[in-house]
Scaffold this active site. Structure first.
Site, PDB file in Angstrom:
ATOM      1  N   GLY A   1       0.823  -1.196   0.000  1.00  0.00           N
ATOM      2  CA  GLY A   1       0.000   0.000   0.000  1.00  0.00           C
ATOM      3  C   GLY A   1       0.860   1.250   0.000  1.00  0.00           C
ATOM      4  O   GLY A   1       2.043   1.222   0.345  1.00  0.00           O
ATOM      5  N   CYS A   2       0.258   2.364  -0.386  1.00  0.00           N
ATOM      6  CA  CYS A   2       1.027   3.615  -0.468  1.00  0.00           C
ATOM      7  C   CYS A   2       1.429   4.130   0.912  1.00  0.00           C
ATOM      8  O   CYS A   2       2.574   4.551   1.116  1.00  0.00           O
ATOM      9  CB  CYS A   2       0.238   4.674  -1.240  1.00  0.00           C
ATOM     10  SG  CYS A   2      -1.450   4.958  -0.659  1.00  0.00           S
ATOM     11  N   TYR A   3       0.511   4.092   1.878  1.00  0.00           N
ATOM     12  CA  TYR A   3       0.883   4.480   3.241  1.00  0.00           C
ATOM     13  C   TYR A   3       1.989   3.569   3.794  1.00  0.00           C
ATOM     14  O   TYR A   3       2.979   4.050   4.352  1.00  0.00           O
ATOM     15  CB  TYR A   3      -0.328   4.413   4.171  1.00  0.00           C
ATOM     16  CG  TYR A   3      -1.276   5.588   4.140  1.00  0.00           C
ATOM     17  CD1 TYR A   3      -0.827   6.900   4.234  1.00  0.00           C
ATOM     18  CD2 TYR A   3      -2.656   5.375   4.073  1.00  0.00           C
ATOM     19  CE1 TYR A   3      -1.715   7.963   4.248  1.00  0.00           C
ATOM     20  CE2 TYR A   3      -3.551   6.438   4.089  1.00  0.00           C
ATOM     21  CZ  TYR A   3      -3.085   7.733   4.172  1.00  0.00           C
ATOM     22  OH  TYR A   3      -3.964   8.783   4.192  1.00  0.00           O
TER      23      TYR A   3
ATOM     24  N   ALA B   1       5.525   4.352   2.413  1.00  0.00           N
ATOM     25  CA  ALA B   1       6.158   5.528   3.027  1.00  0.00           C
ATOM     26  C   ALA B   1       6.597   5.238   4.455  1.00  0.00           C
ATOM     27  O   ALA B   1       7.750   5.506   4.838  1.00  0.00           O
ATOM     28  CB  ALA B   1       5.192   6.714   2.996  1.00  0.00           C
TER      29      ALA B   1
END
Length: 342
Positions: free
Chosen positions: A157-159, A162
């Site tokens: 996932g993008c979260y 990061a």
């Protein structure tokens, strides 16, 4: 000349799918043999959906139908799934049976424990055997070349991309105080919610707003990645694309009360990421405009006493989705990891 890889993109009408098509179209060793949207949709040129692609990408997005699965074995080498989670659970096994390599951008195969899918994704997972078979494909976290030979590559996932990149070097070092739970606060642009119209993501309605506090599906993915409990607070920001994640940890003092200084912590990040082409170590926090429309994750580390703050910034549609998928495709096929991304 390198052999052309034939690929399909499913979900090509969405933000991440369109970004995938744009990148793959300039890849010197790829031919987009088909781009598809949902069943029942009408054929449409991608530059009608995204006028900014006019003059750059001439591609027809066709409606998907399951009869195409039988053609996959002879038509394509790889399939990118930029689809809802349950659609990927249904389609990925069928495409794998046809001998295709699958790059899945959904959450369908990210979690190790099948029991977490009803809790965090709201459905019963029908192919638990693929959870163990899938490679969790975060290149900077998993650098084993053999992992990228797996037929099923599950993109993070993008979260979690990061926050995991922000925290992994420190948490793996043993320098953190285990009595202090890491805290991550991350703000994402509205494109993270997808292209479908919704009042909650209408630009006129969006303000800076925390949501799904301690219940977000990426909480369990982050804890799985980092092998620890943490506090995760996602927030919706009033901008189109990008994520800024702020992670906070506490350093552990030795028996004499000494703690690692900033130079020690920065050396950890240099060792972990100094050779990683998609990571940029910064001497000041990045802003959204620094990473929007780029394949990079920018990291900034600040240390004061025992307190450490790590700030990660990336484009949720690129390093958080499409460019990371192509980065993994490149690793799977022996190309430079940044081929077509710069």
């Amino acid at each position: 000349m390198q052999q052309s890889h034939q690929v399909w993109v499913l979900g090509a009408s969405g933000y991440s799918g369109a970004a995938l098509c744009r990148i793959l179209a300039r890849h010197p060793s790829v031919n987009i043999a088909g781009a598809f949207s949902s069943a029942g949709s009408s054929p449409v040129e991608i530059n009608k959906l995204y006028p900014e692609l006019s003059g750059q990408l001439e591609l027809m997005v066709e409606p998907w139908c399951d009869s195409l699965i039988a053609e996959a074995a002879s038509a394509v080498d790889s399939v990118f799934l930029a689809l809802p989670h349950e659609a990927s659970v249904y389609l990925a096994p069928l495409l794998l049976q046809q001998g295709c390599r699958v790059y899945d951008l959904s959450g369908a195969f990210r979690l190790n424990d099948v029991n977490n899918y009803p809790l965090y994704y709201g459905f019963e997972h029908t192919h638990p055997e693929l959870l163990a078979a899938a490679n969790y494909a975060l290149p900077e976290l998993n650098q084993s070349s053999a992992a990228y030979d797996a037929p099923l590559q599950s993109l993070p996932g993008c979260y979690p991309t990061a926050a995991t990149l922000a925290l992994a070097p420190l948490l793996q070092s043993g320098l953190c105080d285990s009595a202090q739970m890491p805290v991550v606060t991350a703000v994402s642009g509205v494109s993270g919610a997808g292209r479908k119209a919704s009042l909650t993501t209408s630009f006129c309605e969006v303000s800076l707003q925390p949501y799904a506090v301690l219940t977000h599906r990426h909480q369990i993915e982050l804890e799985q990645n980092l092998n620890c409990e943490l506090i995760f607070v996602p927030q919706l920001g009033n901008f189109k694309r990008g994520i800024v994640a702020t992670a906070v940890v506490t350093l552990k003092a030795d028996p004499d009360g000494r703690v690692p200084d900033k130079a020690v912590v920065e050396a950890l990040y240099q060792q972990a990421y100094g050779h990683q082409p998609a990571i940029r170590l910064r001497d000041q926090p990045a802003k959204i405009d620094d990473v929007a429309h780029t394949p990079f994750c920018d990291l900034y580390v600040q240390v004061v006493g025992r307190k450490v703050v790590i700030i990660a910034a990336l484009d949720n549609l690129l390093k958080g989705a499409a460019s990371q998928a192509v980065q993994v495709f490149n690793l799977s096929n022996g190309f430079d990891s940044m081929e077509a991304l710069l």
